[in-house]
Write an enzyme that holds these catalytic residues in place. Structure first.
Site, PDB file in Angstrom:
ATOM      1  N   TYR A 186       0.755  -1.324  -0.200  1.00 57.03           N
ATOM      2  CA  TYR A 186      -0.114  -0.248   0.600  1.00 57.03           C
ATOM      3  C   TYR A 186       1.028   1.320  -0.328  1.00 57.03           C
ATOM      4  O   TYR A 186       1.075   2.040  -1.228  1.00 57.03           O
ATOM      5  CB  TYR A 186      -1.018   0.105   1.120  1.00 57.03           C
TER       6      TYR A 186
ATOM      7  N   LYS B  60       1.141   3.902  -2.976  1.00 54.06           N
ATOM      8  CA  LYS B  60       1.317   5.570  -1.803  1.00 54.06           C
ATOM      9  C   LYS B  60       2.126   6.494  -2.857  1.00 54.06           C
ATOM     10  O   LYS B  60       2.662   7.303  -3.168  1.00 54.06           O
ATOM     11  CB  LYS B  60       0.996   5.799  -0.969  1.00 54.06           C
TER      12      LYS B  60
HETATM   13  P1  NAD Z   1     -12.504   4.333   1.344  1.00 58.11           P
HETATM   14  O1  NAD Z   1     -12.132   2.337   1.482  1.00 58.11           O
HETATM   15  O2  NAD Z   1     -13.790   4.741   2.906  1.00 58.11           O
HETATM   16  O3  NAD Z   1     -12.015   5.022   0.405  1.00 58.11           O
HETATM   17  C1  NAD Z   1     -12.278   4.714  -0.931  1.00 58.11           C
HETATM   18  C2  NAD Z   1     -13.051   4.331  -2.114  1.00 58.11           C
HETATM   19  O4  NAD Z   1     -12.383   4.656  -3.147  1.00 58.11           O
HETATM   20  C3  NAD Z   1     -14.396   4.127  -1.947  1.00 58.11           C
HETATM   21  O5  NAD Z   1     -15.731   4.243  -2.174  1.00 58.11           O
HETATM   22  C4  NAD Z   1     -13.499   2.684  -3.250  1.00 58.11           C
HETATM   23  O6  NAD Z   1     -14.909   2.422  -3.674  1.00 58.11           O
HETATM   24  C5  NAD Z   1     -13.126   3.720  -3.929  1.00 58.11           C
HETATM   25  N1  NAD Z   1     -11.800   2.823  -5.141  1.00 58.11           N
HETATM   26  C6  NAD Z   1     -11.390   1.893  -4.695  1.00 58.11           C
HETATM   27  N2  NAD Z   1     -11.081   1.839  -5.855  1.00 58.11           N
HETATM   28  C7  NAD Z   1     -10.860   2.227  -6.467  1.00 58.11           C
HETATM   29  C8  NAD Z   1     -11.107   1.953  -8.486  1.00 58.11           C
HETATM   30  N3  NAD Z   1     -10.412   1.170  -8.922  1.00 58.11           N
HETATM   31  N4  NAD Z   1     -11.808   3.571  -9.250  1.00 58.11           N
HETATM   32  C9  NAD Z   1     -12.630   4.043  -8.942  1.00 58.11           C
HETATM   33  N5  NAD Z   1     -12.943   4.234  -7.429  1.00 58.11           N
HETATM   34  C10 NAD Z   1     -12.629   3.260  -6.072  1.00 58.11           C
HETATM   35  O7  NAD Z   1     -10.778   4.916   1.976  1.00 58.11           O
HETATM   36  P2  NAD Z   1     -10.602   6.590   3.192  1.00 58.11           P
HETATM   37  O8  NAD Z   1     -10.097   6.007   4.126  1.00 58.11           O
HETATM   38  O9  NAD Z   1     -12.024   7.154   2.435  1.00 58.11           O
HETATM   39  O10 NAD Z   1      -8.778   7.039   2.386  1.00 58.11           O
HETATM   40  C11 NAD Z   1      -9.180   8.013   1.232  1.00 58.11           C
HETATM   41  C12 NAD Z   1      -7.922   8.398   0.734  1.00 58.11           C
HETATM   42  O11 NAD Z   1      -7.157   8.796   1.835  1.00 58.11           O
HETATM   43  C13 NAD Z   1      -6.793   7.020   0.189  1.00 58.11           C
HETATM   44  O12 NAD Z   1      -6.444   7.521  -1.314  1.00 58.11           O
HETATM   45  C14 NAD Z   1      -6.447   6.380   1.384  1.00 58.11           C
HETATM   46  O13 NAD Z   1      -5.119   5.699   0.957  1.00 58.11           O
HETATM   47  C15 NAD Z   1      -6.230   7.915   2.404  1.00 58.11           C
HETATM   48  N6  NAD Z   1      -6.007   8.005   3.576  1.00 58.11           N
HETATM   49  C16 NAD Z   1      -6.921   7.757   4.449  1.00 58.11           C
HETATM   50  C17 NAD Z   1      -6.627   7.387   5.581  1.00 58.11           C
HETATM   51  C18 NAD Z   1      -7.696   6.547   6.945  1.00 58.11           C
HETATM   52  O14 NAD Z   1      -7.448   6.460   7.799  1.00 58.11           O
HETATM   53  N7  NAD Z   1      -8.499   6.558   6.120  1.00 58.11           N
HETATM   54  C19 NAD Z   1      -4.915   7.948   5.912  1.00 58.11           C
HETATM   55  C20 NAD Z   1      -4.420   8.125   5.255  1.00 58.11           C
HETATM   56  C21 NAD Z   1      -4.187   8.277   3.978  1.00 58.11           C
END
Ligand code: NAD
Length: 245
Positions: A142, A146
């Site tokens: 992951y 990233k």
């Molecule tokens: P989440 O899983 O709730 O949301 C991710 C969304 O991306 C989902 O709705 C999923 O359906 C969509 N998705 C996945 N693959 C896809 C594809 N091939 N085409 C189109 N859509 C697709 O995750 P989140 O927690 O909301 O994370 C959002 C962003 O924040 C991500 O980039 C993640 O790396 C980053 N992030 C999250 C956290 C955390 O603690 N949640 C921390 C650091 C970074």
């Protein structure tokens, strides 16, 4: 002349997710028209147009990015899966597709949700700044993807072409509808499995409230102009001090 937010359409790739939906709600509140692009639709809201598709599909993306001047990319496979191929396909190849589609559709600004883990090498970081180098040995696939994703987006920033990019690096995000962090902690505790301490109990970890993460994204988007020092740069987002974990 500056366009008023109400005259703007933006697109949120990954807008059905935890962070994406909070971002969509705040953008609506600020008068933006919003298109969501995601592989799934998890809710309906007035003022939001949903486009279901995979971000590796440029044609599908192009129709969702029509008329959008600003795009947020916050889609990613769930970090826990450790499926190398999936991360490479979505986070790396998919992000290249997102950049190409944005440029073809005439999008002016792309804001990426990156992760603070891109600078994490396995030892505590306190008061880490953005000049920290990328991790040479990322902790998992992951994180590895990233890092590649963030480099792609920031290197695509091109003032001559009128395409501006910025990356936001949160760490753990918490808040309403969090599908992972707090529910997993609570579930683990209920099953009596929180009795172990890894390390000496003073390891640091950073959590940020989801609305603060959203605020960081919107500030970055609205400040992203050709004369701005933030063009092509990453920014850590945090509440305040990291806490012992
Ligand atoms: P989440 O899983 O709730 O949301 C991710 C969304 O991306 C989902 O709705 C999923 O359906 C969509 N998705 C996945 N693959 C896809 C594809 N091939 N085409 C189109 N859509 C697709 O995750 P989140 O927690 O909301 O994370 C959002 C962003 O924040 C991500 O980039 C993640 O790396 C980053 N992030 C999250 C956290 C955390 O603690 N949640 C921390 C650091 C970074």
């Amino acid at each position: 002349t500056r366009l008023r937010p109400s005259s703007k359409r933006c697109a949120v790739i990954g807008g059905s997710g935890f962070l994406g939906r909070h971002l969509v709600e705040k953008l609506l509140e600020r008068g933006y028209a919003v298109s969501v692009f995601d592989i799934r639709q998890s809710y309906e809201l007035p003022g939001v147009t949903f486009h279901q598709g995979d971000l590796c599909d440029k044609q599908a993306l192009l129709s969702a990015l029509q008329d959008a001047s600003l795009v947020f990319h916050c889609a990613s496979p769930a970090p826990g899966s450790d499926d190398r191929q999936l991360f490479e396909r979505v986070n790396v190849v998919g992000t290249q597709t997102v950049i190409q589609a944005c440029m073809e559709a005439g999008v002016q600004k792309l804001v990426l949700t990156s992760s603070a883990s891109v600078v994490y090498e396995g030892t505590d970081i306190k008061n880490g700044k953005e000049d920290l180098p990328y991790a040479r040995k990322p902790i998992d696939y992951y994180t590895q993807t990233k890092i590649k994703q963030e480099k792609l987006v920031l290197e695509a920033c091109n003032k001559q072409k009128g395409f501006l990019t910025v990356a936001i690096r949160p760490h753990g995000i918490f808040g309403p509808r969090d599908p992972q962090l707090v529910p997993i902690l609570v579930d683990t505790a209920r099953r009596g499995k929180m009795k172990f301490i890894i390390g000496n109990g003073a390891n640091l970890v950073d959590f940020t409230y989801v609305e603060n993460v959203v605020h960081g994204h919107i500030l970055a988007a609205e400040r992203l102009r050709p004369d701005s020092p933030i063009c092509g740069k990453p920014y850590h987002i945090t509440n305040d001090e990291p806490i012992p974990f």
